[in-house]
Design a protein around this motif. Structure first.
Motif, PDB file in Angstrom:
ATOM      1  N   VAL A 235       1.319  -7.550   4.507  1.00  0.00           N
ATOM      2  CA  VAL A 235       0.915  -6.228   4.018  1.00  0.00           C
ATOM      3  C   VAL A 235       2.001  -5.212   4.378  1.00  0.00           C
ATOM      4  O   VAL A 235       2.403  -5.112   5.539  1.00  0.00           O
ATOM      5  N   VAL A 236       2.474  -4.486   3.365  1.00  0.00           N
ATOM      6  CA  VAL A 236       3.489  -3.449   3.558  1.00  0.00           C
ATOM      7  C   VAL A 236       2.851  -2.090   3.282  1.00  0.00           C
ATOM      8  O   VAL A 236       2.194  -1.898   2.245  1.00  0.00           O
ATOM      9  N   TYR A 237       3.024  -1.154   4.227  1.00  0.00           N
ATOM     10  CA  TYR A 237       2.540   0.205   4.053  1.00  0.00           C
ATOM     11  C   TYR A 237       3.750   1.111   3.818  1.00  0.00           C
ATOM     12  O   TYR A 237       4.606   1.252   4.689  1.00  0.00           O
ATOM     13  N   LYS A 238       3.814   1.705   2.641  1.00  0.00           N
ATOM     14  CA  LYS A 238       4.889   2.640   2.329  1.00  0.00           C
ATOM     15  C   LYS A 238       4.370   4.068   2.446  1.00  0.00           C
ATOM     16  O   LYS A 238       3.238   4.361   2.042  1.00  0.00           O
ATOM     17  N   TYR A 239       5.196   4.922   3.006  1.00  0.00           N
ATOM     18  CA  TYR A 239       4.795   6.317   3.162  1.00  0.00           C
ATOM     19  C   TYR A 239       6.000   7.214   2.924  1.00  0.00           C
ATOM     20  O   TYR A 239       7.158   6.774   2.958  1.00  0.00           O
ATOM     21  N   THR A 240       5.757   8.480   2.678  1.00  0.00           N
ATOM     22  CA  THR A 240       6.825   9.420   2.311  1.00  0.00           C
ATOM     23  C   THR A 240       7.658   9.797   3.538  1.00  0.00           C
ATOM     24  O   THR A 240       7.284   9.532   4.690  1.00  0.00           O
ATOM     25  N   ASP A 241       8.783  10.462   3.268  1.00  0.00           N
ATOM     26  CA  ASP A 241       9.663  10.918   4.346  1.00  0.00           C
ATOM     27  C   ASP A 241       9.001  11.977   5.224  1.00  0.00           C
ATOM     28  O   ASP A 241       9.535  12.356   6.269  1.00  0.00           O
ATOM     29  N   GLN A 242       7.837  12.467   4.793  1.00  0.00           N
ATOM     30  CA  GLN A 242       7.111  13.467   5.570  1.00  0.00           C
ATOM     31  C   GLN A 242       6.653  12.901   6.915  1.00  0.00           C
ATOM     32  O   GLN A 242       6.440  13.646   7.875  1.00  0.00           O
ATOM     33  N   TYR A 243       6.499  11.542   6.975  1.00  0.00           N
ATOM     34  CA  TYR A 243       5.945  10.924   8.168  1.00  0.00           C
ATOM     35  C   TYR A 243       6.962  10.006   8.850  1.00  0.00           C
ATOM     36  O   TYR A 243       7.880   9.457   8.213  1.00  0.00           O
ATOM     37  N   THR A 244       6.708   9.795  10.129  1.00  0.00           N
ATOM     38  CA  THR A 244       7.450   8.807  10.896  1.00  0.00           C
ATOM     39  C   THR A 244       6.448   8.003  11.721  1.00  0.00           C
ATOM     40  O   THR A 244       5.390   8.508  12.109  1.00  0.00           O
ATOM     41  N   LEU A 245       6.764   6.743  11.959  1.00  0.00           N
ATOM     42  CA  LEU A 245       5.866   5.875  12.725  1.00  0.00           C
ATOM     43  C   LEU A 245       5.916   6.264  14.203  1.00  0.00           C
ATOM     44  O   LEU A 245       6.973   6.218  14.833  1.00  0.00           O
ATOM     45  N   SER A 246       4.765   6.669  14.760  1.00  0.00           N
ATOM     46  CA  SER A 246       4.739   7.107  16.164  1.00  0.00           C
ATOM     47  C   SER A 246       4.047   6.105  17.083  1.00  0.00           C
ATOM     48  O   SER A 246       4.271   6.115  18.297  1.00  0.00           O
ATOM     49  N   MET A 247       3.195   5.235  16.530  1.00  0.00           N
ATOM     50  CA  MET A 247       2.524   4.248  17.367  1.00  0.00           C
ATOM     51  C   MET A 247       2.221   3.008  16.544  1.00  0.00           C
ATOM     52  O   MET A 247       1.658   3.097  15.469  1.00  0.00           O
ATOM     53  N   CYS A 248       2.630   1.866  17.075  1.00  0.00           N
ATOM     54  CA  CYS A 248       2.407   0.593  16.389  1.00  0.00           C
ATOM     55  C   CYS A 248       1.815  -0.389  17.393  1.00  0.00           C
ATOM     56  O   CYS A 248       2.277  -0.469  18.537  1.00  0.00           O
TER      57      CYS A 248
ATOM     58  N   PHE B  93       0.845  -1.186   0.000  1.00  0.00           N
ATOM     59  CA  PHE B  93       0.000   0.000   0.000  1.00  0.00           C
ATOM     60  C   PHE B  93       0.890   1.248   0.000  1.00  0.00           C
ATOM     61  O   PHE B  93       1.732   1.405   0.889  1.00  0.00           O
ATOM     62  N   HIS B  94       0.709   2.086  -0.974  1.00  0.00           N
ATOM     63  CA  HIS B  94       1.415   3.371  -1.037  1.00  0.00           C
ATOM     64  C   HIS B  94       0.458   4.437  -0.516  1.00  0.00           C
ATOM     65  O   HIS B  94      -0.506   4.817  -1.206  1.00  0.00           O
ATOM     66  N   LEU B  95       0.715   4.893   0.701  1.00  0.00           N
ATOM     67  CA  LEU B  95      -0.183   5.852   1.336  1.00  0.00           C
ATOM     68  C   LEU B  95       0.001   7.245   0.736  1.00  0.00           C
ATOM     69  O   LEU B  95       1.127   7.683   0.492  1.00  0.00           O
ATOM     70  N   ASN B  96      -1.110   7.934   0.506  1.00  0.00           N
ATOM     71  CA  ASN B  96      -1.068   9.320   0.033  1.00  0.00           C
ATOM     72  C   ASN B  96      -2.178  10.105   0.717  1.00  0.00           C
ATOM     73  O   ASN B  96      -3.314  10.058   0.319  1.00  0.00           O
ATOM     74  N   GLU B  97      -1.801  10.824   1.756  1.00  0.00           N
ATOM     75  CA  GLU B  97      -2.764  11.521   2.610  1.00  0.00           C
ATOM     76  C   GLU B  97      -3.776  10.497   3.158  1.00  0.00           C
ATOM     77  O   GLU B  97      -3.379   9.546   3.796  1.00  0.00           O
ATOM     78  N   THR B  98      -5.056  10.641   2.879  1.00  0.00           N
ATOM     79  CA  THR B  98      -6.030   9.712   3.449  1.00  0.00           C
ATOM     80  C   THR B  98      -6.359   8.541   2.531  1.00  0.00           C
ATOM     81  O   THR B  98      -7.151   7.681   2.891  1.00  0.00           O
ATOM     82  N   GLY B  99      -5.782   8.522   1.352  1.00  0.00           N
ATOM     83  CA  GLY B  99      -6.028   7.429   0.424  1.00  0.00           C
ATOM     84  C   GLY B  99      -4.785   6.587   0.199  1.00  0.00           C
ATOM     85  O   GLY B  99      -3.804   6.670   0.944  1.00  0.00           O
ATOM     86  N   ALA B 100      -4.826   5.751  -0.845  1.00  0.00           N
ATOM     87  CA  ALA B 100      -3.679   4.899  -1.152  1.00  0.00           C
ATOM     88  C   ALA B 100      -3.872   4.265  -2.516  1.00  0.00           C
ATOM     89  O   ALA B 100      -4.984   4.202  -3.052  1.00  0.00           O
TER      90      ALA B 100
END
Length: 632
Positions: free
Chosen positions: A552-565, A433-440
């Motif tokens: 399932v792999v979620y890819k996101y841009t450098d704009q974000y960091t994982l804060s809670m898993c 999944f390539h996340l883009n704001e609220t969609g993907a």
């Protein structure tokens, strides 16, 4: 061939019937209205065996429909065949006060075909009545009579017509000649039957009163192990002049074997063709080659009647016209294999995806389908001969893991069809999944084996719109569009089906104050709801083992960091195990979800524990992780 007749039918008590229940709906005991949409006010069945090939059944019942949910139970359906004739049928409708509203005329009785699509007996028809009355509560009273010119199939008495229907009064009376060896089997019957003699006839009568409505329960067997039932079966019987004995499986198999005699005659040119096709092959290669030949040459058509419901067309006829029903095609396959020097057995089975149980201790007609078993030294092969697409040596959920009757020269012999393991019934998926704001956008590759192959490979016969609709039903992703997809059978002649898709998801995540909240649930769970019930009555029934592995792999841009898993989850129970593992890597956030379910029958008093296991899986599927925008 009729399947074991589970007839929800109702008739006259011994020596005739006199109505004893006031049809005014206010007279119904309050306890019988709890959880009920209808009440069987009375039902009485009298079945009389006159001799080996003659029988009669008289039926009468009154059903009060309490509310709109019960209206589906107001019609009458009476099945009949060439060997059973409906000699009378009557219907009357009463209002809530018990006053007659109308009597149904003969012109309002439907007479239509009732072909199942796979049954061994296909001259079945039904007479049906819809009272066309909808002002609830109301009562319908039906009576009918059937004469039978064959005693192979005797009725099964089951007072409960369905869940959510209570029973005020029900009786079942069997009458038979004093020298007739009638066999019966009781299940969940606590009352002792009455019995006696009248002239040269014996009679046995069961009566049950005030059965409260049952609620439908998830994860129970199709036969519902708490229902009261009385099964009946003949010893000596006759059908269309063919006499047989059913006291043992061996004897019943001999009767079927005698019907098969003289039906395996192939033309000499076909025999020579078969021998040329299989020259120099191993036995297994011969069977696979000839099975492919059967699938290419023939198609399934059910057009038989009378004793043809049991006796197959001759192999020469199938060879000439290239069609037949399950009996004819199985017999043809056996004949073709015999021409190649391969022994095979005609096999009777009770088919059905719910894996109907067989009463191996009660020889009787419990079958509705025919298949082929090929005994080889290294292993037995099983052939479903009615499908042009099913893989070689794969039975699938229609006839897997159940007792069957081999028809041999010595008579009938019980054996079992293959059971498929959790590894054979598995679904493996990998999604990015390539996340883009609220969609993907997402790429999904799914490999389906065994029962998942059966479900998903049906896509091949669908048009584009239906195919996309079915694909969406198999995923629990909100508001997604299919950009493209491809399907394939990656392993020739194996139950394997591959689906690859590119998806566009408009609304996957929620964004709140610079945080992106992402649900992990991306695929269907394959588990029914198992809400806890303190009054569970039936055992827990899981018909098949299976396994799911989703990565399932979620890819996101450098704009974000994982804060809670979420934390990893592991659950191990008698019913199966479940793990959910989270990992963070260079690709992004990944989870691996594994579910393994074990088939079995588990005690009903363990249902709270089982429900907790299912609830734990469902809760895990609803977990979320949180991405946080980096500070600039």
């Amino acid at each position: 061939m009729k399947k074991l007749l589970i007839l929800f039918i109702f008739g006259f008590p011994f020596k005739g019937f006199t109505q004893s229940i006031d049809l005014n709906t206010t007279r119904i005991p309050e306890a019988l209205t709890v959880n009920a949409c209808a009440v069987m006010r009375y039902e009485h069945t009298q079945f009389e065996i006159k001799k080996d090939d003659k029988a009669n059944m008289k039926v009468e019942y009154a059903m009060t429909i309490l509310n709109d949910n019960g209206i589906r139970y107001s019609p009458l359906v009476v099945p009949y065949t060439e060997f059973s004739k409906v000699t009378s049928i009557n219907a009357t409708v009463y209002d809530a006060n018990g006053d007659k509203v109308k009597r149904i005329s003969k012109s309002d009785i439907y007479d239509i075909s009732a072909i199942s699509g796979y049954s061994l007996y296909e001259d079945s028809r039904i007479k049906a009545i819809d009272p066309e009355y909808r002002v609830t509560p109301f009562t319908v009273v039906y009576s009918y009579e059937i004469d039978f010119s064959g005693t192979l199939n005797l009725p099964v008495w089951q007072p409960y017509k369905s869940t959510n229907i209570s029973v005020e009064e029900a009786t079942f009376t069997l009458t038979f000649p004093d020298d007739y060896n009638l066999r019966y089997l009781e299940e969940n019957i606590s009352v002792e039957p009455e019995n006696g003699m009248e002239k040269d006839k014996q009679w046995i009568k069961w009566q049950i009163n005030n059965l409260e409505a049952l609620l439908d329960e998830n994860f129970h067997s199709m036969d519902y192990d708490v229902l009261p039932k009385v099964y009946t079966a003949p010893s000596a019987f006759s059908l269309d002049g063919h006499k047989g004995d059913m006291t043992t499986w061996e004897n019943f198999g001999k009767w079927v074997y005698n019907l098969l005699e003289g039906t395996s005659n192939l033309p000499e040119e076909t025999k020579l063709k078969v021998q040329e096709m299989t020259a120099g092959m191993s036995d297994k290669e011969k069977v696979e080659t000839l099975y492919d030949y059967l699938q290419e040459k023939t198609r399934y058509v059910s057009i038989q009647a009378g004793i043809g419901g049991w006796k197959p067309f001759e192999a020469s006829m199938v060879d000439e016209y290239s069609y037949g029903d399950c009996k004819a095609l199985s017999n043809y396959m056996i004949s073709v294999l015999d021409a190649a020097g391969i022994k095979a057995y005609y096999t009777l089975v009770k088919a059905g995806n719910e894996k109907p149980a067989m009463m191996d201790h009660f020889p009787s007609n419990q079958f509705n389908h025919a298949i082929v078993m090929v005994p080889l030294e290294e292993d037995s092969l099983w052939l479903e001969c009615t499908s042009q697409k099913i893989p070689f040596n794969y039975l699938g959920t229609f006839t897997d893991d159940r007792q069957v009757l081999l028809i041999t020269e010595e008579g009938g012999k019980l054996t079992t069809t293959p059971e498929y393991t959790a590894d054979q019934n598995r679904r493996v998926s990998h999604s990015i999944f390539h996340l883009n704001e609220t969609g993907a956008t997402a790429s999904v590759k799914m490999e389906n084996f065994g029962l998942f192959y059966e479900r998903m490979s049906k896509l091949e016969s669908m048009d584009v719109q239906k195919k996309q609709r079915v694909i969406k039903q198999n995923f629990n992703i909100p508001a997604f569009e299919i950009s493209s997809y491809t399907t394939a059978f990656p392993e020739p002649n194996q139950p394997a089906y591959q689906l690859e898709m590119e998806l566009k998801i408009n609304e996957l995540s929620s964004k709140i104050r610079g945080r992106l909240i992402v649900p992990i649930q991306a695929l269907a769970t394959e588990m029914d709801n198992a809400a806890q019930r303190a009054d569970r009555r039936s055992d827990i029934y899981i018909p098949r083992s299976y396994s799911l592995i989703d990565t399932v792999v979620y890819k996101y841009t450098d704009q974000y960091t994982l804060s809670m898993c979420p934390e990893n989850i592991q659950m191990d129970t008698d019913y199966g195990n479940f793990t959910l593992t989270f990992k963070q890597g260079e690709e992004g956030m990944m989870y691996i979800r594994k579910l393994n379910i074990r088939k079995g029958v588990y005690a009903g008093n363990k249902y709270e524990e089982f429900a907790s296991f299912i609830a734990g899986i469902q809760n895990a599927n609803n977990l979320k992780f949180v991405l946080e925008e980096k500070e600039l």
